[in-house]
Write a protein that holds these residues in place. Structure first.
Motif, short mmCIF file in Angstrom:
data_model
loop_
_atom_site.label_atom_id
_atom_site.label_comp_id
_atom_site.label_asym_id
_atom_site.label_seq_id
_atom_site.Cartn_x
_atom_site.Cartn_y
_atom_site.Cartn_z
N PRO A 16 0.87 -1.32 -0.07
CA PRO A 16 0.02 -0.13 0.15
C PRO A 16 0.86 1.14 0.07
N SER A 17 0.59 2.25 -0.96
CA SER A 17 1.46 3.43 -0.94
C SER A 17 1.18 4.38 0.16
N SER A 18 0.07 4.17 0.77
CA SER A 18 -0.38 4.93 1.94
C SER A 18 -1.07 4.38 2.81
N PRO A 19 -1.30 4.90 4.14
CA PRO A 19 -1.75 4.16 5.38
C PRO A 19 -3.34 3.76 4.82
N VAL A 20 -3.63 2.67 5.52
CA VAL A 20 -5.08 2.41 5.23
C VAL A 20 -6.02 3.41 5.87
N THR A 21 -5.41 3.91 7.07
CA THR A 21 -6.06 5.18 7.95
C THR A 21 -5.12 6.11 8.18
N GLU A 22 -5.30 7.24 8.55
CA GLU A 22 -4.65 8.41 8.82
C GLU A 22 -3.83 7.97 10.02
N ARG A 23 -4.28 7.11 10.95
CA ARG A 23 -3.33 6.97 12.03
C ARG A 23 -2.57 6.03 11.96
N CYS A 24 -2.52 4.96 11.01
CA CYS A 24 -1.99 3.78 11.01
C CYS A 24 -0.46 4.01 10.07
N ILE A 25 0.52 3.43 11.03
CA ILE A 25 1.86 3.54 10.02
C ILE A 25 2.47 2.13 9.98
N HIS A 26 1.63 1.15 10.25
CA HIS A 26 2.05 -0.37 10.24
C HIS A 26 1.97 -1.08 9.06
N VAL A 27 0.77 -0.75 8.42
CA VAL A 27 -0.09 -1.45 7.33
C VAL A 27 1.01 -1.57 6.04
N SER A 28 1.71 -0.49 6.16
CA SER A 28 2.63 -0.50 4.97
C SER A 28 3.87 -1.61 4.72
N SER A 29 3.85 -2.40 6.02
CA SER A 29 4.89 -3.60 5.85
C SER A 29 4.19 -4.76 5.40
N HIS A 30 2.69 -4.61 5.26
CA HIS A 30 1.90 -5.72 4.50
C HIS A 30 1.92 -5.56 2.97
N CYS A 31 2.09 -6.89 2.43
CA CYS A 31 1.91 -6.75 0.74
C CYS A 31 0.29 -6.62 0.61
N LEU A 32 -0.19 -6.12 -0.44
CA LEU A 32 -1.45 -5.78 -0.93
C LEU A 32 -2.04 -7.11 -0.59
N ARG A 33 -1.75 -8.15 -1.13
CA ARG A 33 -2.30 -9.61 -0.88
C ARG A 33 -2.70 -9.88 0.75
N CYS A 34 -1.82 -9.81 1.31
CA CYS A 34 -1.71 -10.19 2.70
C CYS A 34 -2.90 -9.10 3.36
N LEU A 35 -2.82 -7.86 3.05
CA LEU A 35 -3.62 -7.06 3.62
C LEU A 35 -5.25 -7.41 3.42
N VAL A 36 -5.57 -7.73 2.08
CA VAL A 36 -6.87 -7.97 1.59
C VAL A 36 -7.20 -9.42 2.25
N GLN A 37 -6.17 -10.27 2.38
CA GLN A 37 -6.82 -11.39 2.99
C GLN A 37 -7.02 -11.36 4.37
N SER A 38 -6.40 -10.35 5.17
CA SER A 38 -6.66 -10.00 6.61
C SER A 38 -8.22 -9.49 6.53
N LEU A 39 -8.37 -8.68 5.73
CA LEU A 39 -9.76 -7.90 5.63
C LEU A 39 -10.90 -8.92 5.41
N ASN A 40 -10.48 -9.78 4.49
CA ASN A 40 -11.67 -10.96 4.38
C ASN A 40 -11.81 -11.82 5.23
N LYS A 41 -11.00 -12.00 6.20
CA LYS A 41 -11.30 -12.90 7.32
C LYS A 41 -12.19 -12.28 8.55
N GLN A 42 -12.47 -10.94 8.32
CA GLN A 42 -12.85 -10.35 9.07
C GLN A 42 -14.49 -10.25 9.06
N ASN A 43 -15.20 -9.74 10.29
CA ASN A 43 -16.70 -9.58 9.95
C ASN A 43 -16.85 -8.21 9.31
N GLU A 44 -17.86 -8.40 8.31
CA GLU A 44 -17.99 -7.01 7.35
C GLU A 44 -18.69 -6.18 8.11
N ASP A 45 -18.90 -6.12 9.48
CA ASP A 45 -19.56 -5.11 10.18
C ASP A 45 -18.44 -4.61 11.37
#
Length: 357
Positions: A16-45
């Motif tokens: 990711p070229s920028s953080p998912v949220t303004e407050r996050c500085i960690h997610v740039s260490s994830h590749c795009l695939r792993c980021l989306v895989q993590s989100l897909n495992k979560q409850n949509e709400d």
């Protein structure tokens, strides 16, 4: 640079070229695939950033999924290899085009054909090399680069060179395979998508859903599935609904479409398989499908080995696309998340194919 999750070297544009949220500085260490895989495992709400755990709204999540869908379709990160992924970009006219090295021909299912550029300087030569390597007839190949279909010859009937399209070493060229051409003379009265499957071992009853999406250009029009079996205003297409045999523990779906009676604005039909309760298509016993003309049932218009997508929740099997006065049948074989409970991931995947057929 390594992804903090899968520990595999990734190119910079896979992070990711920028953080998912303004407050996050960690997610740039994830590749795009792993980021989306993590989100897909979560409850949509209750989506949250895998780095800082900040809450995410659905719009943010959809944006990241779409970004991965586009990357997976063009270069298929999961299948094209861990390194050596080239950006597909316009060539500066002032820049010398490198013609030494490999170019890559990518099928819709992500399979990649490696070609030595120096051996195939023309479109004609490239088609012959594809035929040699993959046994795909020249007349069945549709090649697209940067949204432009490659033509064999120029207006003066001379062979078109790849360099004329801005194709350089390390370029990726999209290949669509035309399985069948339905001409005006041989209009198919009833195009039939026939699906049969066995129940999984651990399920009393479970469904391998067959679905047909109709599109007008790149716009979704309507679907035909177990629930939307037909529309009284347009009865040219119909879904059989669930036909179950509990004795033999098998299920059956049939989708029938009268191509010559479809509204003129309908340009594409996409045929999709998806697992209902089971985690993947491979959970179902000996699934089979065929696409055929009801008047010539011995002639299968689309062949695909379902073992290739056994681990997938859904797969876009094939597309039937209007081409002037005829229809072309294309093999697709593109895997997707989603199913008949939630078609959104499948619709997003189809959007990445806009303009190819």
């Amino acid at each position: 640079m390594k992804c903090s999750q899968c520990k595999i070297d990734k190119l910079s544009n896979e992070f990711p070229s920028s953080p998912v949220t303004e407050r996050c500085i960690h997610v740039s260490s994830h590749c795009l695939r792993c980021l989306v895989q993590s989100l897909n495992k979560q409850n949509e709400d209750e989506y949250h950033c895998p780095g800082c755990k900040a809450a995410l709204n659905n719009e943010e999540v959809v944006r990241w999924r779409q970004r991965l869908d586009k990357a997976s379709f063009k270069l298929n990160v999961d299948k094209l290899g861990r390194r050596h992924l080239a950006n597909i970009e316009n060539v500066d006219n002032n820049e010398e085009i490198v013609q030494q090295g490999n170019i890559y021909v990518v099928l819709l299912n992500g399979e990649k054909i490696v070609v030595d550029y120096e051996k195939v300087r023309t479109v004609v030569a490239l088609r012959q090399e594809i035929r040699t390597k993959k046994k795909i007839e020249v007349t069945k190949q549709k090649l697209v680069y940067n949204g432009v279909e490659l033509k064999d010859h120029a207006d003066d009937n001379g062979d078109k060179n790849l360099v004329e399209y801005g194709i350089r070493a390390n370029s990726h060229i999209q290949l669509m395979v035309i399985l069948y051409e339905i001409t005006e003379k041989e209009t198919i009265k009833d195009l039939v998508f026939d699906l049969d499957w066995g129940f999984p071992n651990d399920q009393t009853v479970d469904y391998l859903d067959g679905t047909c999406f109709l599109y007008t250009g790149n716009k979704y029009w309507r679907k035909y599935d177990y629930q939307s079996q037909y529309y009284p205003s347009t009865q040219n297409t119909r879904h059989s609904g669930d036909v179950l045999n509990r004795t033999t523990r098998r299920g059956h779906h049939k989708i029938t479409s009268k191509l010559d009676e479809l509204p003129e604005n309908v340009t594409h039909l996409y045929f999709i398989l998806s697992a209902w309760n089971s985690p993947s298509i491979g959970c179902y016993k000996t699934p089979t499908f065929s696409l055929l003309d009801s008047e010539h049932p011995d002639k299968n218009l689309c062949r695909y080995e379902l073992e290739n997508v056994a681990h997938s929740k859904a797969v876009i099997m094939c597309s039937v696309a209007r081409a002037g006065t005829k229809w072309n049948v294309y093999i697709v074989g593109t895997e997707s998340a989603g199913n008949a409970k939630d078609y959104r991931p499948i619709e997003q995947k189809i959007q990445t194919m806009d303009g190819l057929f």
